[in-house]
Scaffold this active site. Structure first.
Site, PDB file in Angstrom:
ATOM      1  N   MET B 252       0.832  -1.196   0.000  1.00 40.52           N
ATOM      2  CA  MET B 252       0.000   0.000   0.000  1.00 40.52           C
ATOM      3  C   MET B 252       0.875   1.257   0.000  1.00 40.52           C
ATOM      4  SD  MET B 252      -2.896  -1.388  -0.019  1.00 40.52           S
ATOM      5  CE  MET B 252      -3.941   0.058   0.169  1.00 40.52           C
ATOM      6  N   CYS B 337      14.161  -6.543   5.091  1.00 39.29           N
ATOM      7  CA  CYS B 337      12.899  -6.309   5.797  1.00 39.29           C
ATOM      8  C   CYS B 337      12.237  -5.175   5.040  1.00 39.29           C
ATOM      9  CB  CYS B 337      13.144  -6.006   7.259  1.00 39.29           C
ATOM     10  SG  CYS B 337      14.463  -4.826   7.584  1.00 39.29           S
ATOM     11  N   ASP B 339      13.262  -1.489   5.353  1.00 41.66           N
ATOM     12  CA  ASP B 339      14.362  -0.624   4.944  1.00 41.66           C
ATOM     13  C   ASP B 339      15.702  -1.344   4.960  1.00 41.66           C
ATOM     14  OD1 ASP B 339      12.872   1.758   4.517  1.00 41.66           O
ATOM     15  OD2 ASP B 339      12.609   1.888   6.687  1.00 41.66           O
ATOM     16  N   TRP B 341      17.571  -2.011   7.672  1.00 42.69           N
ATOM     17  CA  TRP B 341      18.587  -1.565   8.625  1.00 42.69           C
ATOM     18  C   TRP B 341      18.292  -1.983  10.065  1.00 42.69           C
ATOM     19  CZ3 TRP B 341      17.409   3.758   6.252  1.00 42.69           C
ATOM     20  CH2 TRP B 341      16.151   4.226   6.680  1.00 42.69           C
ATOM     21  N   ARG B 383      17.243   5.187  17.125  1.00 40.19           N
ATOM     22  CA  ARG B 383      16.757   4.041  17.880  1.00 40.19           C
ATOM     23  C   ARG B 383      17.043   4.193  19.376  1.00 40.19           C
ATOM     24  NH1 ARG B 383      13.931   3.535  14.166  1.00 40.19           N
ATOM     25  NH2 ARG B 383      14.170   2.083  12.427  1.00 40.19           N
TER      26      ARG B 383
END
Lengths: 757, 564
Positions: B252, B337, B339, B341, B383
């Protein structure tokens, strides 16, 4: 050549595995050699029935291939003898059990038998019917699957009914293999090689006045050794010899068949001691209980604390129920199911409650230790019967307080003292005889004790001379019906049976090995794996163990006193003798009996404080040891429970990877020491005491020559396993369908909208 | 230069969840918070780098007893609570304000302490990772793989390193077209190559398939070339780290996954690892369960309810499948996955730890982190949120912590296979938050170059490599060619008590084995010395008889190679 088993077998409707050889092939090929196949029968072992062309298979085997062979039932075991030549048999020799091999199941080791569609078989079957496959769950957690589809109908029927009959149906004690084995073995003559003889000699059996006196002297106890029961005249339920407080009168010895009699377990260096007793029915009005309490109190400072374990610990039935749930997690015959259950592993652990029961026993033992060590109070533990949880708790207390019991011989002596002489009803608790009226009394109480020991050992490795493997083997040996250690309910039971079974009625009773005669099961090399390479012997050993032990011990005890202002509890008092007697005279019995459970939260916090105070002191492996009881510290005994499950073997890993390294360097140190000795170094004498015992080194090195070690060393060698990782099936179906709040799972990894472009 | 003493306050109470209230002196510098209580024996000391603080909050107003209190929520699974008398209102204000200011320098326009830390270490270890050297170690470039300079100035992909390994047959121009089809331009590049089978581990981001199922001939050809580079296998495995539902949902937003129609001979496998938000929530729950106290009775159920170990299991299982395909199947794998990273870094680096013994050494592990995590743009700044007061930032997630946890799980299962010890892993995690070293600053190699981190900050590896014995596992056996396949069953996974529950004094870490081993090593050295002395003596006395005695002691005790 590939053929589906179902299509040929006829009997099994759905093929669940594929064999690479057709039965026809087998028959034609093997017919010439199809003479009687036997395992190496033991002395006194007799084959009851057998069937050939039985397929032993495992769904865990990646190739899903089975092995054809003969299935036999003897008076000792169910045995599968493979048609394939015993290749690489050498590999197994390291830890081979001399009594039974990897494809043998001692009859008493059979736990449950299942037929087609996993229907539990309970014995008493309709004649002429037999399932096409049988699954046998063993008490040592092995799982066997056999298909009878290829055998002659007659054979199949016979072997099935034979196995069911001999494994599940009631029998008399005399039918147990021990008796025919011992009659046909020139024991002990043949077992006197190795260090075994020595070892046996040094395990204190507690079957003589001297053994008891010695142990009391060792702990500087001051009680009375009772030898009046040597012919079981006082009571058949009492041990042959035992120790009671000095004040117990002759008259009291004979009352109530020993119920209520405080039996000495161990004396603390302060003078106080631990006693255990079978509790007396509450209705007794003649003050026996008070007299007994007085007698115990009199032992040291007129203090006594009572602990009724029936009130505070699970019952033997609870223990059985919990263990039955627990063991199911490890009886794996199906990889898919295994991985399914992996999802809920932790909550299943909690739900079955087994680890919690272990924790409760350890906690209770710590409470008793606290009373002895900190308050220097005599402790009397009691329960109905006095030979189940009393044994668990008293043994644990002694392991925590007395480093002698953490040596191999000390531990064996402890089991002799508290369990064998102590009258734990091994026979009833294991129900080897499958007696219908004993089903209720079945319970793995001794295993529970070993579990607790394992926890202690896991937390304080270097304090124990024996290894994890030793405990696992000991837990297995309970189900090998050869050793007198585990076959009887008490001293008099053992005595009368061994006498009755003796071939020479006039002379000594039948001479059977005890489990401590390890050479009956393992050769010397294998026995090396029983010692723990991490064990650190006491540095100084010039003086007696006890003597040097004491000052250290005391220093460790200098706990901050302010932290321990616990209010006096019911059931615990230190007072003048007169006062005590007065109270004893007046107070109702029930006051005494009900004491500890009511304030358990308080007790628990006191135990915490006790642990924390102990923890702040430097750790002395030869002093007091306490277990950490917090959630993550009580763990599953991996070696015992996971050793047969292929999917969880860590190839090239596990504790053995670590221990072999330690063993190796121990061996080097030993070798150097030897060289020094050879050079006649004068300094050597100073080091003799601290000389390490590097026994495992050789064994481990021998093992690694041909085999890849895994986490289930030494029980399973990985010779047949392909080096492929076990990839979990059904990883996910249920993961977190419920566990994730909101729509976190659906969100994009990066919070900012720019990342969605 | 550098350490400024900003505040010293006496009579501050630290409310320890285990000991109780402790009264002492609180000192705050631009690097750390330091609390010392002299009432106890030995003195109680709390030493906390401000970088660890995630949130500072006032707890309640002035209480009736005139005490004010505030709490520090920390990134390393603990919370701290302080209190002091109200009387000096200015003091309270200053403590709070100084904490708010210096714990979150980025939010206050200040520099992170790592830029001021002036410690000099013997080794300039910013050089610990040299991409060229690492690829050379792997035998690259070779006939199938080349090192490209197309990203030298981070123009192809600003979150990738400058040095990339790509198939020989694909010219740089084509790489750019492939980049257009991969999210953020993170094209498939080589991470690791099997020294024998030439099977490779390739990492990238998701293809920009979108709702319409867009295809890219260049991308398809590119993956085909990757497969062809490995003569051993005519198959390529594409591991999509996400649950298939999430991967589909990405369509999407223009993303998605490779369709097996478009990519011939490729097999797509979803590894069902959840996203950063799920992981963050799981860690939050875990903290609730383990800090400050553990509820004894329902420990396992409570642990299960956090799902933390389930996530660990899935990550390890994913890495295991990758390693298995490469090792046993001799097949090349592509890992991505969304991106590429977060989960991708977890998977490729764990698979590499399983496959290559070099990464199980102290130096090799540093290379692995520098390569798979730092140079390939795991966004540490976002993160972790270094120096940022916005503690609710949805970009924060314990992705790297999970990776270290997985490595720890492996060290548990293979206690002799890793050169480093548990303390090494804990030290890395502590300095992940401490902001003392430049190592985990910024989000990408490009940013690090721009910020001149190697010039302005010290590397964590400089500190660690200055005292390697602290971090060495004494039981290490170097069997470097040995592939490790951990067991990823819950039965063998356990909570890392030494990290998550280390603040609880009851859970005292125990390393009796290592202790015992060190004692034995010392003993061996001592004996060896003595044997040698004696032998010299004997040799001196009579040269003739000594030779037949024991031979060379060093030879006879040469350690036997431990099993494989």
């Amino acid at each position: 050549m590939l053929s589906s088993l179902g299509s040929v077998g006829g009997k099994s409707a759905k093929p669940s595995f594929v064999s690479y050889v057709t039965p026809e092939e087998i028959k034609s090929e093997k017919e010439p050699s199809r003479k009687e196949k036997h395992p190496d029968l033991l002395p006194g072992e007799v084959v009851f029935c057998s069937a050939s062309t039985v397929l032993k298979y495992t769904q865990d085997d990646l190739s899903q291939r089975g092995v054809f062979g003969a299935l036999l039932c003897t008076n000792f075991r169910v045995s599968f003898v493979s048609d394939e030549a015993p290749t690489e048999e050498m590999v197994r020799t390291l830890f081979k059990n001399k009594l039974y091999g990897e494809n043998d199941i001692p009859l008493s080791c059979v736990d449950n038998i299942y037929g087609d569609k996993r229907k539990l078989i309970t014995g008493g079957l309709v004649k002429n019917k037999y399932p096409s496959k049988i699954i046998i769950h063993c008490k040592d957690l092995r799982v066997f699957q056999f298909s009878l589809s290829f055998s002659k109908e007659e054979d199949a029927k016979k072997i099935f009914q034979g196995i069911v009959h001999h494994c599940l149906e009631p029998k008399s004690l005399r039918c147990l293999f021990a008796f025919s084995y011992c009659e046909n073995t020139s024991y002990p003559g043949s077992y006197s090689y190795c260090r075994e003889h020595l070892r046996k000699k040094q395990t204190v059996m507690f079957d003589s006045v001297e053994d008891w006196t010695q142990d009391m002297k060792r702990t500087k106890g001051n009680c009375r050794v009772v030898s009046e029961n040597s012919n079981f005249e006082l009571s058949p339920k009492l041990p042959q010899y035992f120790i009671v407080p000095t004040n117990v009168s002759d008259e009291d010895l004979t009352k109530y068949q020993g119920k209520g009699l405080p039996m000495w377990c161990w004396s603390h260096h302060s003078g106080c001691a631990l006693f255990k007793t079978a509790s007396i029915p509450l209705v007794q009005e003649d003050n026996v209980c008070c007299r007994m309490l007085t007698a115990v109190a009199h032992n040291h400072l007129y203090s006594v604390k009572t602990e009724d374990l029936s009130d505070t610990l699970p019952t033997v039935q609870d223990i059985l129920l919990s263990y039955n749930k627990f063991k199911q997690f490890f009886l794996i015959d199906n990889t898919t199911e295994f991985w399914m259950s992996d999802m809920k592993w932790f909550s299943s652990l909690d739900n079955c409650g087994w680890l919690d029961i272990i924790r409760q026993c350890l906690q209770k033992a710590v409470e008793v230790v606290e009373s002895l060590e900190k308050e220097n109070t005599n402790v009397l533990i009691m329960e109905e019967g006095g030979s189940d949880l009393c044994c668990v708790v008293s043994s644990l207390v002694q392991l925590m307080l007395d480093p002698y019991y953490r040596t191999l011989l000390g531990f064996q002596s402890l089991v002799q003292k508290e369990w064998v002489a102590g009258g734990h009803a091994f026979l009833d608790r294991s129900n080897h005889l499958h007696l219908k009226d004993k089903v209720e009394s079945q319970s793995p109480v001794f295993l529970l004790f070993l579990e607790c020991v394992w926890q202690l050992q896991q937390q304080h490795g270097p304090a124990f001379q024996f290894s994890e493997t030793y405990l696992t083997v000991l837990s297995d040996s309970v189900h090998v019906p050869v050793f007198t250690t585990f076959l009887f309910n008490n001293d008099s039971h053992r005595d009368s049976l061994l006498r009755a079974e003796s071939p020479h009625t006039q002379r000594s009773p039948l001479n059977c090995p005890t489990v401590w005669d390890w050479s009956v099961q393992f050769d010397c090399k294998a026995q090396d794996l029983f010692t723990n390479p991490l064990y650190t012997e006491k540095p100084k050993q010039d003086t007696s163990v006890r003597k040097s032990y004491r000052p250290r011990h005391l220093r460790q005890l200098s706990l901050p006193s302010s932290a321990f202002k616990t209010p006096p509890k019911k059931g615990f008092f230190k007072d003048e003798a007169d006062n005590l007697k007065k109270i004893l005279g007046v107070k109702r019995l029930s006051r005494w009996m009900l004491s500890p459970s009511s304030d358990s939260p308080q007790t628990s916090s006191s135990v915490r404080e006790f642990y924390e105070a102990w923890q702040t002191k430097p750790l002395d492996y030869h002093g007091l040891l306490l277990p950490c009881l917090d959630g993550p510290s009580i763990r599953v005994w991996m070696q015992r429970y996971l050793r047969w499950i292929h999917d969880v073997q860590i190839l090239g890993g596990g504790p053995v990877a670590m221990l072999s390294k330690v063993s190796e360097i121990l061996g080097e140190v030993q070798e150097l020491q030897r060289q020094l000795d050879r050079h006649g170094c004068t300094l050597t004498s100073n080091h003799k005491g601290a000389r390490p015992r590097a026994k495992t080194a050789a064994a481990v090195i021998a093992a690694r020559s041909s085999v890849r070690l895994s986490s289930s060393f030494p029980f399973v060698t990985s010779r047949n396993w392909s080096f492929k990782p076990a990839i979990p099936t059904s990883l996910l179906q249920s993961l977190m369908v419920t566990g994730i709040p909101g729509n976190l799972a659906d969100r994009e990894d990066d919070g900012g909208p720019e990342s969605l472009v | 230069m550098t350490c400024l003493n900003l505040l010293t306050a006496k009579d501050v109470t630290y409310i320890c969840p285990y000991i109780g209230a402790l009264r002492g002196t609180l000192t705050v510098t631009n690097y750390r918070l330091f609390f010392k209580c002299m009432d106890r024996e030995p003195a109680f000391v709390l030493d906390l780098p401000l970088g660890v603080v995630s949130r500072v909050e006032k707890i309640g107003g002035a209480s009736s007893r005139g005490e004010v209190s505030y709490g520090l929520v920390c990134k390393d699974i603990r919370n701290l609570r302080f209190a002091h008398k109200q009387m000096e209102d200015s003091l309270r204000k200053s403590i709070f304000e100084i904490l708010m200011k210096f714990a979150f320098p980025v939010s206050n326009g200040l520099t992170i302490f790592a830029f001021e830390y002036g410690q000099v270490y013997p080794e300039n270890v910013w050089k610990v990772y040299d991409a060229q050297a690492e690829y050379k170690r792997q035998g690259l470039p070779n006939e199938s793989w080349r090192i490209t300079k197309v990203n030298d100035h981070y123009e192809l992909c600003d979150t990738y390193p400058s040095t990339l390994v790509v198939p020989v047959n694909i010219p740089d121009e084509e790489l750019k077209r492939v980049a257009a089809f991969r999210a953020k331009g993170r094209i498939p590049v080589l991470s690791w190559i099997h020294p024998e089978s030439q099977a490779t581990v390739i990492r990238c981001s998701q293809p920009m398939v979108g709702v319409n199922g867009k295809r890219s001939k260049d991308d398809e050809k590119y993956l085909q070339t990757i497969m062809d580079a490995n003569a051993q296998s005519h198959k390529l495995f594409i591991f999509d780290a996400r649950p298939s539902v999430n991967a589909a949902a990405n369509k999407m937003k223009g993303g998605g996954y490779e369709s097996e129609d478009a990519y011939q001979n490729a097999e797509l496998v979803f590894l069902d690892i959840h996203n950063i938000h799920v992981m963050r929530e799981s860690l939050r729950k875990l903290k609730e369960v383990v800090y400050p106290n553990i509820e004894e009775s329902h420990w396992f159920s409570n642990l299960e309810s956090t799902h933390w170990l389930e996530h660990i299991k899935l990550i390890l299982a994913g890495a295991l499948r990758i390693a298995d395909k490469v090792e046993s199947g001799k097949t090349s794998v592509v890992v991505h996955c969304s991106d590429g990273w977060d989960r991708t870094a977890q998977l490729t680096s764990l698979a590499m730890v399983m496959l290559d013994g070099h990464y199980r050494t102290i130096r090799g592990f540093q290379v692995l982190l520098e390569k798979e995590w730092l140079s390939f743009g795991h966004r540490f700044q976002l993160r972790i949120g270094h120096g940022d007061k916005n503690h609710t930032d949805a970009d924060r997630s314990p992705v790297f912590l999970q990776f270290i946890d997985c490595v720890w799980q492996m060290t548990r299962q293979f206690p002799a296979a890793f050169e480093f010890n548990e303390y090494f892993l804990i030290t890395i995690l502590d300095h992940l938050y401490s902001c003392l070293f430049g190592t985990f600053m910024c989000n990408s190699e490009q940013q690090r170059v721009k910020e001149e981190l190697p010039k302005k900050t010290v590397s964590l590896w400089a500190y660690i490599n200055s005292q390697p014995e602290e971090f060495t596992n004494p039981l290490y056996v170097n069997y470097s060619n040995h592939v490790l396949f951990p067991v990823v069953s819950m039965r063998h996974l356990e909570l890392w008590v030494g990290y998550y529950i280390r603040w609880n004094p009851r859970m005292r870490p125990q390393e009796p084995v290592h202790q015992r081993y060190k004692e034995l090593l010392a003993k061996r050295a001592e004996l060896q010395k003595r044997v040698e002395e004696l032998q010299r003596e004997v040799t001196n006395r009579s040269a003739s008889s000594s030779s037949e005695r024991a031979g060379s002691p060093t030879r006879s005790i040469t350690p036997v190679q431990t099993f494989v």
